[in-house]
Design an enzyme around this catalytic site. Structure first.
Site, PDB file in Angstrom:
ATOM      1  N   GLN A  13       0.827  -1.216   0.000  1.00 52.24           N
ATOM      2  CA  GLN A  13       0.000   0.000   0.000  1.00 52.24           C
ATOM      3  C   GLN A  13       0.864   1.270   0.000  1.00 52.24           C
ATOM      4  O   GLN A  13       0.731   2.142  -0.864  1.00 52.24           O
ATOM      5  CB  GLN A  13      -0.907   0.017   1.232  1.00 52.24           C
ATOM      6  CG  GLN A  13      -1.561   1.376   1.480  1.00 52.24           C
ATOM      7  CD  GLN A  13      -2.380   1.440   2.762  1.00 52.24           C
ATOM      8  OE1 GLN A  13      -3.568   1.252   2.715  1.00 52.24           O
ATOM      9  NE2 GLN A  13      -1.749   1.698   3.881  1.00 52.24           N
ATOM     10  N   ALA A  80       9.565  -2.219   3.303  1.00 52.34           N
ATOM     11  CA  ALA A  80       9.358  -3.670   3.260  1.00 52.34           C
ATOM     12  C   ALA A  80       9.464  -4.256   4.658  1.00 52.34           C
ATOM     13  O   ALA A  80      10.301  -3.830   5.451  1.00 52.34           O
ATOM     14  CB  ALA A  80      10.422  -4.314   2.371  1.00 52.34           C
ATOM     15  N   SER A 124       6.966   1.640  13.378  1.00 44.91           N
ATOM     16  CA  SER A 124       5.538   1.424  13.558  1.00 44.91           C
ATOM     17  C   SER A 124       5.133   1.732  14.991  1.00 44.91           C
ATOM     18  O   SER A 124       5.923   1.538  15.925  1.00 44.91           O
ATOM     19  CB  SER A 124       5.243  -0.047  13.253  1.00 44.91           C
ATOM     20  OG  SER A 124       4.071  -0.467  13.900  1.00 44.91           O
ATOM     21  N   GLU A 126       3.567  -0.043  16.700  1.00 44.41           N
ATOM     22  CA  GLU A 126       3.686  -1.306  17.448  1.00 44.41           C
ATOM     23  C   GLU A 126       4.915  -1.322  18.353  1.00 44.41           C
ATOM     24  O   GLU A 126       5.003  -2.148  19.259  1.00 44.41           O
ATOM     25  CB  GLU A 126       3.725  -2.497  16.489  1.00 44.41           C
ATOM     26  CG  GLU A 126       2.383  -2.833  15.857  1.00 44.41           C
ATOM     27  CD  GLU A 126       1.373  -3.400  16.854  1.00 44.41           C
ATOM     28  OE1 GLU A 126       1.787  -4.063  17.818  1.00 44.41           O
ATOM     29  OE2 GLU A 126       0.165  -3.154  16.672  1.00 44.41           O
ATOM     30  N   TYR A 148       6.628  -8.751  15.977  1.00 45.92           N
ATOM     31  CA  TYR A 148       6.717  -7.708  14.952  1.00 45.92           C
ATOM     32  C   TYR A 148       7.177  -6.388  15.582  1.00 45.92           C
ATOM     33  O   TYR A 148       8.098  -5.725  15.081  1.00 45.92           O
ATOM     34  CB  TYR A 148       5.351  -7.546  14.276  1.00 45.92           C
ATOM     35  CG  TYR A 148       5.243  -6.328  13.391  1.00 45.92           C
ATOM     36  CD1 TYR A 148       5.871  -6.294  12.141  1.00 45.92           C
ATOM     37  CD2 TYR A 148       4.505  -5.210  13.788  1.00 45.92           C
ATOM     38  CE1 TYR A 148       5.779  -5.175  11.329  1.00 45.92           C
ATOM     39  CE2 TYR A 148       4.403  -4.095  12.980  1.00 45.92           C
ATOM     40  CZ  TYR A 148       5.038  -4.075  11.752  1.00 45.92           C
ATOM     41  OH  TYR A 148       4.945  -2.967  10.951  1.00 45.92           O
TER      42      TYR A 148
END
Ligand code: GDP
Length: 324
Positions: A13, A80, A124, A126, A148
């Site tokens: 995206q 990526a 991120s 996260e 992650y």
């Protein structure tokens, strides 16, 4: 002189929106793409030969060095990763290979082959996992809660370390949930905009959802890639949070989507416990004070604008599909 950019994660995206943005700014755009037996170029097909595809893999240092040498980019955007959180639990080592060590390989390749290239690392929210404060700022402690997030935290700190140790222009943008018509309908945003569009067109009768009170900091992917680009146009590399600066609930989303198609959501939406999360994340919401003050960036699309854009897109896609 024409600027050159290399994007990893080109087919995702964000990669596809960033490629569009850079092409529109006159860049020569290269994309690092993993070889695969089935094509995954759907999101960038419309760009045709405006983007040059180079074959390489974040798992393979020499391929990264070759690609950087061949494209000699002024800017490198690392978008990526193995980014699907549930998979990071079933394949934690592979997640670390791509999302963490992949960044080491990339930074090392830049240092050796093109040390004057500017580097953007996609961090991120996260990394915050279970944060001590909300909204989070660039100074909030990292407490990742899944493999992650741990891998992204490693990548974040490696980027900063390469900046400090080798004086690379390397920086991290910490992004929150960002959506677009190029997102899959397994995510709640697209599920709702597609659901409202289907009901409006008579293709469906109801929409089953989980926790309507869940809240998120939702941004438009096109706004996010603009911030990434801005971060590489500065004199000095700095890390920034890239977020919407607003928090909305699933219920808000439902209301706006159904309002847009002129329907009363209560008539169509039901709650199905099957979609409830066992462990609902702590509220991740980003403060955009720093990026707003220093780079004059804020999202162009409000939450409501984004819902409307996505419903409009889904109405069109579904109408085109049933006509063909
Ligand atoms: P992510 O959790 O940030 O990767 O994004 P999702 O779009 O999958 O979920 C966002 C939030 O919406 C979560 O807090 C979910 O609990 C909530 N939610 C409520 N109903 C649904 C649903 O039907 N599907 C999904 N995916 N999420 C839902």
């Amino acid at each position: 002189m024409t600027k050159k950019a290399l994007i990893t994660g080109l087919t995702g995206q964000d990669g596809s929106y960033l490629a569009e943005l850079l092409v529109s700014k006159g860049y020569e755009v290269y994309g690092l793409v993993r070889r695969s037996s089935s094509s995954n170029l759907g999101r960038i097909r419309h760009l045709g030969d405006k983007v040059k595809i180079l074959s390489g893999d974040l798992l393979d240092q020499s391929s990264l060095m070759d690609v950087i040498t061949e494209s000699a980019p002024d800017e490198i955007y690392n978008l990526a990763s193995q980014s699907y959180v549930p998979l990071s639990w079933t394949q934690p080592a592979l997640t670390a290979e791509y999302t963490a060590l992949g960044v080491s390989r990339l930074l090392e390749s830049i240092r050796r082959c093109k040390p004057d290239a500017k580097f953007y690392q996609a961090s991120s929210s996260e990394v915050f996992g279970q944060p001590d404060e909300s909204p989070q700022t660039e100074r909030t402690a990292f407490r990742p809660r899944n493999p992650y997030g741990v891998a992204k935290a490693y990548a974040h700190w490696m980027t900063i370390n390469y900046r400090n140790q080798y004086n690379l222009y390397a920086c991290c943008g910490i992004t929150y949930t960002h959506e677009s018509p190029r997102r899959g309908s397994e995510f709640v945003f697209r599920k709702i905009t597609q659901g409202a569009a289907k009901i409006k067109l008579g293709l469906d009768k109801e929409l089953k959802l989980g926790n309507l009170d869940a809240r998120r900091d939702w941004c438009f992917a096109q706004d996010v890639v603009e911030a990434m680009w801005l971060m590489l146009q500065q004199e000095q590399a700095e890390d920034y949070i890239i977020a919407s600066g607003a928090v909305n609930s699933v219920k808000d989303l439902v209301k706006y989507a159904f309002d847009y198609v002129g329907l009363n959501w209560q008539d169509y939406v039901s709650v199905d416990p099957a979609f409830y999360r066992p462990d609902e994340a702590v509220l991740l919401a980003g403060s955009i004070d720093k990026i707003h003050k220093e780079l004059d960036w804020k999202p162009r699309y409000s939450f409501k604008n984004l819902v409307e854009l996505m419903v409009e897109n889904d109405l069109k896609e579904l109408t085109d599909r049933s006509a063909s």
